[in-house]
Design a protein around this motif. Structure first.
Motif, PDB file in Angstrom:
ATOM      1  N   GLU A   4       1.137  -1.387  -0.386  1.00 28.66           N
ATOM      2  CA  GLU A   4       0.130  -0.018   0.068  1.00 28.66           C
ATOM      3  C   GLU A   4       0.906   1.087  -0.039  1.00 28.66           C
ATOM      4  O   GLU A   4       1.840   1.218   0.757  1.00 28.66           O
ATOM      5  N   ARG A   5       0.399   2.108  -0.748  1.00 28.04           N
ATOM      6  CA  ARG A   5       1.246   3.328  -0.398  1.00 28.04           C
ATOM      7  C   ARG A   5       0.850   4.311   0.674  1.00 28.04           C
ATOM      8  O   ARG A   5      -0.548   4.412   0.422  1.00 28.04           O
ATOM      9  N   ASN A   6       1.291   5.266   1.055  1.00 23.87           N
ATOM     10  CA  ASN A   6       1.265   6.038   2.120  1.00 23.87           C
ATOM     11  C   ASN A   6       0.621   7.392   1.331  1.00 23.87           C
ATOM     12  O   ASN A   6       0.777   7.918   0.306  1.00 23.87           O
ATOM     13  N   SER A   7      -0.453   8.541   2.284  1.00 20.92           N
ATOM     14  CA  SER A   7      -1.561   8.424   1.187  1.00 20.92           C
ATOM     15  C   SER A   7      -1.339   9.984   1.916  1.00 20.92           C
ATOM     16  O   SER A   7      -2.371  10.888   1.591  1.00 20.92           O
ATOM     17  N   ASN A   8      -0.457   9.920   3.267  1.00 23.36           N
ATOM     18  CA  ASN A   8      -0.538  11.318   3.933  1.00 23.36           C
ATOM     19  C   ASN A   8       0.268  12.477   3.261  1.00 23.36           C
ATOM     20  O   ASN A   8       1.304  12.177   2.261  1.00 23.36           O
ATOM     21  N   THR A   9      -0.098  13.486   3.213  1.00 20.90           N
ATOM     22  CA  THR A   9       0.322  14.738   2.179  1.00 20.90           C
ATOM     23  C   THR A   9       1.166  15.711   2.977  1.00 20.90           C
ATOM     24  O   THR A   9      -0.287  15.983   4.429  1.00 20.90           O
ATOM     25  N   GLU A  16       7.344  17.257   0.602  1.00 16.30           N
ATOM     26  CA  GLU A  16       7.750  16.329   0.449  1.00 16.30           C
ATOM     27  C   GLU A  16       9.264  15.861   0.669  1.00 16.30           C
ATOM     28  O   GLU A  16       9.652  15.471   1.820  1.00 16.30           O
TER      29      GLU A  16
END
Length: 68
Positions: A4-9, A16
């Motif tokens: 799964e990819r990290n969806s935190n922005t 970033e």
């Protein structure tokens, strides 16, 4: 979960790269290798230390009359 990819922005657009560098600097200081094959405790210790340092920085900035 694996893959799964990290969806935190970040709250600040363009931060970033700086946050990623900060993460690896702290991991290096703590002697932790980041990755999916590491324990939650190891990976989480880096995030916890990042949070502590960012809060300390913000508090110092406010104390000195600056803005965050």
């Amino acid at each position: 979960m694996a893959g799964e990819r990290n969806s935190n922005t970040p709250a600040v657009q363009g931060a970033e790269q700086g946050l990623d560098q900060f993460k690896y600097e702290i991991a290096n200081e703590l002697g932790v290798q980041l990755g999916g094959d590491r324990t939650s405790r190891e990976n989480g210790s880096v995030g916890g230390q990042m949070t502590k340092r960012m809060i300390k920085f913000a508090e110092q900035s406010l104390k000195n009359g600056g803005r965050i």
